[in-house]
Design a protein around this motif. Structure first.
Motif, PDB file in Angstrom:
ATOM      1  N   GLY A   1       0.827  -1.194   0.000  1.00 12.28           N
ATOM      2  CA  GLY A   1       0.000   0.000   0.000  1.00 12.28           C
ATOM      3  C   GLY A   1       0.862   1.244   0.000  1.00 12.28           C
ATOM      4  O   GLY A   1       2.018   1.235  -0.433  1.00 12.28           O
ATOM      5  N   SER A   2       0.309   2.341   0.514  1.00 10.81           N
ATOM      6  CA  SER A   2       1.075   3.581   0.587  1.00 10.81           C
ATOM      7  C   SER A   2       2.125   3.462   1.680  1.00 10.81           C
ATOM      8  O   SER A   2       2.140   2.510   2.464  1.00 10.81           O
ATOM      9  CB  SER A   2       0.141   4.749   0.898  1.00 10.81           C
ATOM     10  N   ARG A   3       3.004   4.451   1.749  1.00 14.17           N
ATOM     11  CA  ARG A   3       4.065   4.424   2.761  1.00 14.17           C
ATOM     12  C   ARG A   3       3.625   5.027   4.082  1.00 14.17           C
ATOM     13  O   ARG A   3       4.410   5.087   5.027  1.00 14.17           O
ATOM     14  CB  ARG A   3       5.282   5.177   2.236  1.00 14.17           C
ATOM     15  N   GLU A   4       2.393   5.490   4.142  1.00 12.62           N
ATOM     16  CA  GLU A   4       1.901   6.087   5.378  1.00 12.62           C
ATOM     17  C   GLU A   4       1.566   4.999   6.395  1.00 12.62           C
ATOM     18  O   GLU A   4       0.995   3.968   6.050  1.00 12.62           O
ATOM     19  CB  GLU A   4       0.643   6.916   5.091  1.00 12.62           C
ATOM     20  N   PRO A   5       1.926   5.225   7.655  1.00 15.49           N
ATOM     21  CA  PRO A   5       1.556   4.255   8.699  1.00 15.49           C
ATOM     22  C   PRO A   5       0.040   4.109   8.777  1.00 15.49           C
ATOM     23  O   PRO A   5      -0.713   5.065   8.550  1.00 15.49           O
ATOM     24  CB  PRO A   5       2.126   4.863   9.981  1.00 15.49           C
ATOM     25  N   VAL A   6      -0.411   2.914   9.103  1.00 20.53           N
ATOM     26  CA  VAL A   6      -1.838   2.634   9.214  1.00 20.53           C
ATOM     27  C   VAL A   6      -2.118   1.990  10.565  1.00 20.53           C
ATOM     28  O   VAL A   6      -1.214   1.513  11.250  1.00 20.53           O
ATOM     29  CB  VAL A   6      -2.310   1.689   8.082  1.00 20.53           C
ATOM     30  N   ALA A   7      -3.386   1.981  10.931  1.00 27.48           N
ATOM     31  CA  ALA A   7      -3.780   1.236  12.129  1.00 27.48           C
ATOM     32  C   ALA A   7      -3.455  -0.235  11.918  1.00 27.48           C
ATOM     33  O   ALA A   7      -3.596  -0.772  10.806  1.00 27.48           O
ATOM     34  CB  ALA A   7      -5.268   1.419  12.390  1.00 27.48           C
ATOM     35  N   ILE A   8      -3.012  -0.902  12.964  1.00 24.42           N
ATOM     36  CA  ILE A   8      -2.533  -2.276  12.794  1.00 24.42           C
ATOM     37  C   ILE A   8      -3.643  -3.223  12.354  1.00 24.42           C
ATOM     38  O   ILE A   8      -3.359  -4.311  11.842  1.00 24.42           O
ATOM     39  CB  ILE A   8      -1.863  -2.809  14.077  1.00 24.42           C
ATOM     40  N   ILE A   9      -4.894  -2.819  12.493  1.00 27.45           N
ATOM     41  CA  ILE A   9      -5.991  -3.670  12.033  1.00 27.45           C
ATOM     42  C   ILE A   9      -5.958  -3.831  10.513  1.00 27.45           C
ATOM     43  O   ILE A   9      -6.597  -4.735   9.970  1.00 27.45           O
ATOM     44  CB  ILE A   9      -7.348  -3.095  12.495  1.00 27.45           C
ATOM     45  N   GLU A  10      -5.196  -2.998   9.811  1.00 27.53           N
ATOM     46  CA  GLU A  10      -5.065  -3.110   8.358  1.00 27.53           C
ATOM     47  C   GLU A  10      -4.017  -4.144   7.956  1.00 27.53           C
ATOM     48  O   GLU A  10      -3.947  -4.520   6.781  1.00 27.53           O
ATOM     49  CB  GLU A  10      -4.707  -1.747   7.746  1.00 27.53           C
ATOM     50  N   HIS A  11      -3.198  -4.630   8.880  1.00 31.10           N
ATOM     51  CA  HIS A  11      -2.156  -5.595   8.535  1.00 31.10           C
ATOM     52  C   HIS A  11      -2.745  -7.002   8.471  1.00 31.10           C
ATOM     53  O   HIS A  11      -3.558  -7.377   9.330  1.00 31.10           O
ATOM     54  CB  HIS A  11      -1.016  -5.541   9.552  1.00 31.10           C
ATOM     55  N   PRO A  12      -2.359  -7.794   7.467  1.00 28.57           N
ATOM     56  CA  PRO A  12      -2.988  -9.105   7.269  1.00 28.57           C
ATOM     57  C   PRO A  12      -2.923 -10.025   8.487  1.00 28.57           C
ATOM     58  O   PRO A  12      -3.915 -10.694   8.805  1.00 28.57           O
ATOM     59  CB  PRO A  12      -2.207  -9.695   6.083  1.00 28.57           C
ATOM     60  N   ASP A  13      -1.785 -10.083   9.181  1.00 23.96           N
ATOM     61  CA  ASP A  13      -1.694 -11.026  10.295  1.00 23.96           C
ATOM     62  C   ASP A  13      -2.576 -10.600  11.462  1.00 23.96           C
ATOM     63  O   ASP A  13      -3.149 -11.451  12.160  1.00 23.96           O
ATOM     64  CB  ASP A  13      -0.254 -11.186  10.771  1.00 23.96           C
ATOM     65  N   VAL A  14      -2.704  -9.293  11.664  1.00 26.22           N
ATOM     66  CA  VAL A  14      -3.616  -8.822  12.719  1.00 26.22           C
ATOM     67  C   VAL A  14      -5.054  -9.123  12.321  1.00 26.22           C
ATOM     68  O   VAL A  14      -5.869  -9.555  13.157  1.00 26.22           O
ATOM     69  CB  VAL A  14      -3.404  -7.322  12.985  1.00 26.22           C
ATOM     70  N   ARG A  15      -5.377  -8.909  11.026  1.00 25.32           N
ATOM     71  CA  ARG A  15      -6.710  -9.273  10.553  1.00 25.32           C
ATOM     72  C   ARG A  15      -6.982 -10.763  10.793  1.00 25.32           C
ATOM     73  O   ARG A  15      -8.076 -11.167  11.201  1.00 25.32           O
ATOM     74  CB  ARG A  15      -6.852  -8.981   9.055  1.00 25.32           C
ATOM     75  N   ARG A  16      -5.961 -11.601  10.508  1.00 26.48           N
ATOM     76  CA  ARG A  16      -6.115 -13.043  10.716  1.00 26.48           C
ATOM     77  C   ARG A  16      -6.437 -13.349  12.177  1.00 26.48           C
ATOM     78  O   ARG A  16      -7.363 -14.124  12.485  1.00 26.48           O
ATOM     79  CB  ARG A  16      -4.832 -13.771  10.308  1.00 26.48           C
ATOM     80  N   MET A  17      -5.697 -12.740  13.085  1.00 25.19           N
ATOM     81  CA  MET A  17      -5.922 -13.009  14.503  1.00 25.19           C
ATOM     82  C   MET A  17      -7.315 -12.559  14.943  1.00 25.19           C
ATOM     83  O   MET A  17      -8.023 -13.285  15.656  1.00 25.19           O
ATOM     84  CB  MET A  17      -4.842 -12.333  15.352  1.00 25.19           C
ATOM     85  N   ILE A  18      -7.714 -11.376  14.506  1.00 20.92           N
ATOM     86  CA  ILE A  18      -9.007 -10.859  14.934  1.00 20.92           C
ATOM     87  C   ILE A  18     -10.150 -11.667  14.341  1.00 20.92           C
ATOM     88  O   ILE A  18     -11.140 -11.983  15.031  1.00 20.92           O
ATOM     89  CB  ILE A  18      -9.129  -9.363  14.567  1.00 20.92           C
ATOM     90  N   LEU A  19     -10.031 -12.049  13.065  1.00 16.77           N
ATOM     91  CA  LEU A  19     -11.098 -12.851  12.469  1.00 16.77           C
ATOM     92  C   LEU A  19     -11.160 -14.228  13.128  1.00 16.77           C
ATOM     93  O   LEU A  19     -12.247 -14.787  13.331  1.00 16.77           O
ATOM     94  CB  LEU A  19     -10.880 -12.980  10.958  1.00 16.77           C
ATOM     95  N   ARG A  20     -10.007 -14.764  13.506  1.00 18.64           N
ATOM     96  CA  ARG A  20      -9.997 -16.042  14.228  1.00 18.64           C
ATOM     97  C   ARG A  20     -10.672 -15.882  15.595  1.00 18.64           C
ATOM     98  O   ARG A  20     -11.441 -16.757  16.017  1.00 18.64           O
ATOM     99  CB  ARG A  20      -8.569 -16.542  14.397  1.00 18.64           C
ATOM    100  N   MET A  21     -10.385 -14.794  16.277  1.00 18.51           N
ATOM    101  CA  MET A  21     -11.017 -14.541  17.576  1.00 18.51           C
ATOM    102  C   MET A  21     -12.527 -14.462  17.429  1.00 18.51           C
ATOM    103  O   MET A  21     -13.282 -15.053  18.209  1.00 18.51           O
ATOM    104  CB  MET A  21     -10.461 -13.251  18.193  1.00 18.51           C
TER     105      MET A  21
END
Length: 564
Positions: free
Chosen positions: A322-342
């Motif tokens: 994506g862009s080079r701007e920092p994003v909320a960690i909920i946008e990162h695939p592994d965090v998404r994986r953990m949250i969707l698993r939860m």
């Protein structure tokens, strides 16, 4: 963050997704869920961190609860929340067991340690309802129903642990028809506190000349304060709190070492028949096991809410691609994986525990097959839901990163609180042993085979069909195997069967999603169910080798060699 009651999910399960609301109309169910949400979110939830930090304290006057707890418990009693599922003739509202479980889920999601108190009272109500005398019911059930009095289970002793047959507490008959109780019990949750006007202890003990082992056990009703002729608390009974345990978690739940009759006479009444203690105990225990499974749901829900909020606020690193701007960690695939698993795991175990709860309602309504299916699913609901509770609260810490390991975020508390749930009310190893040794062979295996056949008929997901077939194959293998081999594979088999049941229930929910579920949340729910069916169900298939393995490798080395 403040806990929010999962009303949409609960309402969907109780009114739309095939889980009985006990005959209550949707407006009644929704009114109850919204009412308890207010108490949980405004009164019980804010006390959770205080209870964890301060804990219950033992004083010369008994156990003192943390600041604010007495007032919050009084709010619970005033609202009549403990009486939801209690029969009308005993001062209850006569609503469904399923709805009372939803009430308890909301309270425990806000403050799990505090909610242990009404959880145990519910078990005492169940035991007295089924086994108590008319006089015992008349005196105790109305006050237990409102929560004006609370109840406990006193089973465990220092030398006995899970082997109840080794208990030594003695009951000696008195001239007035009552009994003198003498002995010590350990790990008694809410064995003492300053929340209620009296505590009704249900105590397992041996009578003179009783047969050895579990055959010689009887159950006694032993109140903290002996009631007078009008059923009101009068003089104190000889019950003493020796100490309270210093624990990893649930600090606001006093875990007591209790002494009965070590200074004077401790008086109790026989509940049911002499030597009928095990039957009465399992009435309490089976109720409690569903409620402990519900604790896994409570903690998983709270951990998921906390993780989602943190991940949406914590800005760190640019998203790859994506862009080079920092994003909320909920946008990162592994965090998404953990949250969707939860989310997927939480919804799965809620479906499992609520389905088991609906079988209680069906059993009470006279359904001839509900009792045996409930027996089959109880060890799954207790063990799998609590294992998932530990997994999800651990993932919650991981989503927080380093901050999850810091107590101020509250993520660590949920993980600490969850760890006991796999141990008490029968360790999960005991649940797995019960499943393969007693429940799988029930009625010649027909109870399990009927469930698996129903699951096959409803299922069009290949991985889920394969998992159901593997469970069927393993069940047949267990029925031919010796005891050690059955027990060696019991835990992985319990997980496989639990995931299969959860997957079946979630797949059925998909068909009901368009009817009665909040449209704004339906997309998330579909994604969570897809994640479960495509990732968690195939994971469970990978346990087949462990479930099939014999006990031989476990005994290749001696106990002495294992200690090297």
């Amino acid at each position: 963050m403040a806990f929010r009651a999962p009303i949409d999910e609960q309402l969907f399960l109780l009114t739309t997704a095939g889980i009985s609301g006990g005959g209550s109309d949707r407006d009644t169910v929704e009114a109850v869920l919204r009412g308890i949400a207010v108490l949980a979110e405004t009164r019980w939830g804010p006390l959770s961190r205080i209870g964890d930090a301060v804990g219950a304290k033992l004083s010369g006057a008994g156990v003192i609860m943390p600041p604010g707890y007495r007032e919050a418990y009084a709010n619970y009693v005033e609202g009549g929340w403990g009486s939801i599922g209690v029969p009308v003739e005993f001062g209850g509202q006569g609503l469904s067991f399923s709805l009372s479980m939803a009430v308890l889920e909301t309270l425990g999601g806000a403050n799990m340690a505090f909610a242990l108190c009404p959880l145990l009272t519910a078990g005492a109500i169940e035991a007295l309802h089924h086994h108590g005398s008319p006089t015992q019911k008349a005196i105790y059930l109305p006050k237990l129903a409102t929560g004006e009095w609370t109840g406990t289970m006193n089973l465990t002793e220092p030398q006995a642990g899970s082997d109840v047959g080794m208990l030594r507490t003695q009951a000696t008959p008195r001239a007035d028809g009552r009994w003198n109780i003498q002995g010590m019990k350990t790990f008694i949750s809410f064995g003492d506190h300053d929340l209620s006007g009296n505590i009704a202890h249900l105590v397992l003990a041996r009578t003179p000349g009783a047969p050895p082992g579990t055959r010689g056990i009887s159950l006694f009703l032993v109140p903290k304060l002996l009631p007078d002729a009008n059923g009101e608390p009068a003089g104190p009974n000889d019950i003493r709190v020796v100490s309270i345990e210093h624990k990893l978690g649930i600090h606001a739940s006093p875990t007591c070492v209790m002494s009965f009759g070590d200074q004077d006479c401790c008086i109790g009444e026989l509940v049911g028949e002499e030597f009928g203690g095990m039957r009465a105990m399992f009435t309490m225990m089976n109720n409690a096991r569903l409620n402990v499974g519900l604790q896994g749901v409570q903690l998983a829900e709270a951990a998921t809410q906390k993780a989602v909020e943190y991940a949406g606020e914590r800005v760190q690193s640019a998203r790859a691609g994506g862009s080079r701007e920092p994003v909320a960690i909920i946008e990162h695939p592994d965090v998404r994986r953990m949250i969707l698993r939860m989310k997927a795991q939480t919804q799965a175990i809620r479906a499992l525990v609520y389905y088991a709860s609906s079988l209680v309602d069906m059993k009470r309504a006279g359904d001839p097959t509900a009792a045996s299916r409930l027996d089959l699913l109880t060890p799954l609901a207790k063990a799998h839901a609590t294992e998932v509770g530990c997994e999800v609260t651990s993932l919650g810490i991981q989503v927080h990163g380093g901050m999850g390991y810091i107590e101020e975020t509250g993520a660590a508390q949920l993980f600490r609180d969850a760890r006991i749930t796999t141990i008490y009310e029968g360790t999960n190893g005991i649940q797995a042993a019960d499943l393969v040794y007693r429940k799988v062979p029930m009625e010649g295996g027909r109870v399990l085979s009927d469930l698996l056949a129903e699951m096959r008929q409803d299922t069009n997901t290949p991985a889920l069909i394969q998992l159901v077939d593997e469970c069927d194959r393993l069940a047949a293998q267990f029925n031919r195997a010796d005891v050690d081999d059955r027990l060696a594979g019991s835990t992985p088999f319990l997980t496989m069967l639990s995931v299969a049941v959860c997957g079946w229930l979630l797949a059925n929910q998909l068909r009901a999603l368009d009817d009665g579920f909040n449209p704004a949340l339906a997309t998330v729910k579909r994604a969570a169910i897809r994640f479960y069916l495509e990732q968690i169900v195939p994971e469970a298939l990978g346990l087949a080798a462990a479930a099939s393995a014999s006990a031989e490798v476990l005994y290749e080395v001696t106990a002495h060699e294992l200690a090297l």
